[in-house]
Design a protein around this motif. Structure first.
Motif, PDB file in Angstrom:
ATOM      1  N   ALA A  62       0.799  -1.222   0.000  1.00  0.00           N
ATOM      2  CA  ALA A  62       0.000   0.000   0.000  1.00  0.00           C
ATOM      3  C   ALA A  62       0.833   1.273   0.000  1.00  0.00           C
ATOM      4  O   ALA A  62       0.660   2.156  -0.851  1.00  0.00           O
ATOM      5  N   PHE A  63       1.741   1.424   0.965  1.00  0.00           N
ATOM      6  CA  PHE A  63       2.319   2.720   1.265  1.00  0.00           C
ATOM      7  C   PHE A  63       3.129   3.373   0.140  1.00  0.00           C
ATOM      8  O   PHE A  63       3.208   4.605   0.083  1.00  0.00           O
ATOM      9  N   PRO A  64       3.753   2.625  -0.778  1.00  0.00           N
ATOM     10  CA  PRO A  64       4.464   3.321  -1.857  1.00  0.00           C
ATOM     11  C   PRO A  64       3.537   4.014  -2.848  1.00  0.00           C
ATOM     12  O   PRO A  64       3.996   4.808  -3.663  1.00  0.00           O
ATOM     13  N   ARG A  65       2.240   3.710  -2.789  1.00  0.00           N
ATOM     14  CA  ARG A  65       1.284   4.275  -3.746  1.00  0.00           C
ATOM     15  C   ARG A  65       0.286   5.166  -3.023  1.00  0.00           C
ATOM     16  O   ARG A  65      -0.237   4.813  -1.965  1.00  0.00           O
ATOM     17  N   SER A  66      -0.040   6.282  -3.630  1.00  0.00           N
ATOM     18  CA  SER A  66      -1.115   7.113  -3.111  1.00  0.00           C
ATOM     19  C   SER A  66      -2.413   6.308  -3.057  1.00  0.00           C
ATOM     20  O   SER A  66      -2.672   5.470  -3.931  1.00  0.00           O
ATOM     21  N   PRO A  67      -3.276   6.533  -2.057  1.00  0.00           N
ATOM     22  CA  PRO A  67      -4.580   5.866  -2.060  1.00  0.00           C
ATOM     23  C   PRO A  67      -5.368   6.125  -3.343  1.00  0.00           C
ATOM     24  O   PRO A  67      -6.122   5.257  -3.789  1.00  0.00           O
ATOM     25  N   MET A  68      -5.189   7.291  -3.959  1.00  0.00           N
ATOM     26  CA  MET A  68      -5.891   7.572  -5.212  1.00  0.00           C
ATOM     27  C   MET A  68      -5.397   6.668  -6.328  1.00  0.00           C
ATOM     28  O   MET A  68      -6.184   6.130  -7.115  1.00  0.00           O
ATOM     29  N   VAL A  69      -4.083   6.478  -6.427  1.00  0.00           N
ATOM     30  CA  VAL A  69      -3.543   5.588  -7.456  1.00  0.00           C
ATOM     31  C   VAL A  69      -4.067   4.177  -7.262  1.00  0.00           C
ATOM     32  O   VAL A  69      -4.523   3.514  -8.207  1.00  0.00           O
ATOM     33  N   ARG A  86     -10.581  -8.701  -6.057  1.00  0.00           N
ATOM     34  CA  ARG A  86     -10.511  -8.293  -4.655  1.00  0.00           C
ATOM     35  C   ARG A  86      -9.160  -7.623  -4.430  1.00  0.00           C
ATOM     36  O   ARG A  86      -8.115  -8.190  -4.765  1.00  0.00           O
ATOM     37  N   LEU A  87      -9.184  -6.450  -3.845  1.00  0.00           N
ATOM     38  CA  LEU A  87      -7.972  -5.682  -3.570  1.00  0.00           C
ATOM     39  C   LEU A  87      -7.433  -6.059  -2.197  1.00  0.00           C
ATOM     40  O   LEU A  87      -8.024  -5.708  -1.168  1.00  0.00           O
ATOM     41  N   GLY A  88      -6.331  -6.789  -2.168  1.00  0.00           N
ATOM     42  CA  GLY A  88      -5.675  -7.125  -0.914  1.00  0.00           C
ATOM     43  C   GLY A  88      -4.486  -6.223  -0.703  1.00  0.00           C
ATOM     44  O   GLY A  88      -3.609  -6.120  -1.567  1.00  0.00           O
ATOM     45  N   LEU A  89      -4.435  -5.547   0.435  1.00  0.00           N
ATOM     46  CA  LEU A  89      -3.392  -4.575   0.729  1.00  0.00           C
ATOM     47  C   LEU A  89      -2.613  -4.984   1.968  1.00  0.00           C
ATOM     48  O   LEU A  89      -3.162  -5.593   2.894  1.00  0.00           O
ATOM     49  N   GLY A  90      -1.346  -4.612   1.998  1.00  0.00           N
ATOM     50  CA  GLY A  90      -0.527  -4.853   3.173  1.00  0.00           C
ATOM     51  C   GLY A  90       0.467  -3.736   3.375  1.00  0.00           C
ATOM     52  O   GLY A  90       0.775  -2.964   2.453  1.00  0.00           O
ATOM     53  N   SER A  91       0.993  -3.643   4.590  1.00  0.00           N
ATOM     54  CA  SER A  91       1.930  -2.572   4.919  1.00  0.00           C
ATOM     55  C   SER A  91       3.367  -2.914   4.547  1.00  0.00           C
ATOM     56  O   SER A  91       4.203  -2.041   4.439  1.00  0.00           O
TER      57      SER A  91
END
Length: 342
Positions: A62-69, A86-91
């Motif tokens: 997640a963090f390298p990309r803007s939430p908008m991107v 399905r969008l799976g995100l992690g830190s």
């Protein structure tokens, strides 16, 4: 219980081949991890193959990309897949975020909470439900003229799943996400003593129950019906458990099993450059806590026993690797998928 396979980001033509083979075998979906290649491009190739497969990032960082991107990419993948994405995100971990991506990491929990809220705000703005207006400590999204909005799509918003290991992040997943990606280094005590209670606590904050969430559990499965097959994957599982066990954040899983000394021994081997020795610290008795092994019929029963009442989706950690080594390898995995679905 659905059975998915896991693969890293792939060359795009290879991803379309995987989609055809996985669908033909009867797999429920493909979970794409993000390492050297992006997860999203592989997901796009899988979606454009047009096969009836669920497509999941498991996870995208997640963090390298803007939430908008991230919101824009997920929106397009939801549309391209006919609502199967399905969008799976992690830190990820601090070293990768700060030293590989050159982006800020701390504090990961509050930062991820805000990220999820910003995504939802972007989705609502894309549909025209409200103007884009998100103000947070780490991100501010306030500009989306009509010409720059992707606009509404004919499928629901992509579900957002969160990778979580510790109770804080599990509670966050229960409160704000649609599902959770459990770490591959999981055991029955961890699932029932840590994962489910923390998810329930978080879900209660939002007036929900764990049953409202999709719980996605990777599984080390060493299965086969020919000499040497089970042993081959059993040893690969041993190496993976040692690899993950070298990370201090996962020490508590070994403590739950009454084996707190193992991570220290693994790290000592790692510091000495003894990679083979790392795996030797994971004895068979310990490995049984992390890996299901046997012929295909017994593996189906074991997966039901371990993940029943916990997982909505079980993800084979090794089925994708088996396919990469031999495109004919998915047949038994598809039979296992049908057995679990039944």
């Amino acid at each position: 219980m659905q059975l998915d396979l896991m693969v890293p980001g792939l060359p795009l033509r290879q991803a379309t081949e995987l989609a055809r083979d996985a669908a033909s075998a009867g797999m429920a979906g493909v979970v794409v991890t993000e390492t050297g290649r992006t997860a999203y491009l592989t997901c796009a190739a899988l979606a454009l193959a047009g096969e009836p497969l669920d497509i999941l990032t498991g996870i995208a960082v997640a963090f390298p990309r803007s939430p908008m991107v991230t919101a824009q990419v997920a929106w397009e993948l939801a549309e391209a897949s006919g609502g199967r994405f399905r969008l799976g995100l992690g830190s990820q971990v601090r070293a990768h975020i700060e030293r590989r991506f050159g982006m800020p990491y701390d504090p990961p929990g509050p930062r991820m909470r805000e990220y999820l809220l910003a995504l939802r705000a972007a989705f609502r703005a894309f549909r025209g439900e409200e103007p884009l207006s998100f103000e947070g400590r780490y991100w501010s999204l306030r500009l989306l003229p009509a010409a720059w909005s992707p606009g509404p799509i004919a499928v629901p918003d992509p579900p957002v799943d969160l990778a979580a290991v510790n109770p804080w992040m599990l509670r966050l997943a229960g409160e704000l996400a649609d599902g959770v990606h459990v770490h591959p280094l999981n055991t029955e005590p961890y699932l029932r003593e840590t994962v489910l209670p923390a998810l329930a606590e978080g879900a209660a904050r939002a007036g929900r129950q764990v049953a409202d969430l999709t719980v996605i559990c990777p599984a080390f499965v060493a299965a086969g019906d020919r000499p040497g097959q089970v042993e081959r994957w059993w040893e690969r599982a041993r190496a993976q458990v040692a690899f993950y066990g070298s990370t201090p954040n996962y020490r508590f899983l070994f403590e739950q099993l009454g084996r707190p000394e193992v991570p220290e021994r693994i790290r000592a081997r790692q510091k000495a450059g003894d990679l083979a020795g790392m795996a030797k610290e994971v004895d068979d008795e310990l490995l049984e806590q992390f890996c299901v092994a046997g012929d295909w019929a017994s593996v189906a029963d074991a997966l039901r026993a371990r993940y029943g009442g916990v997982a909505s989706r079980v993800v084979s950690y090794f089925a994708g690797q088996a396919w990469l080594e031999d495109r004919r390898a998915l047949g038994p995995w598809g039979e296992l998928a049908r057995a679990l679905a039944g």
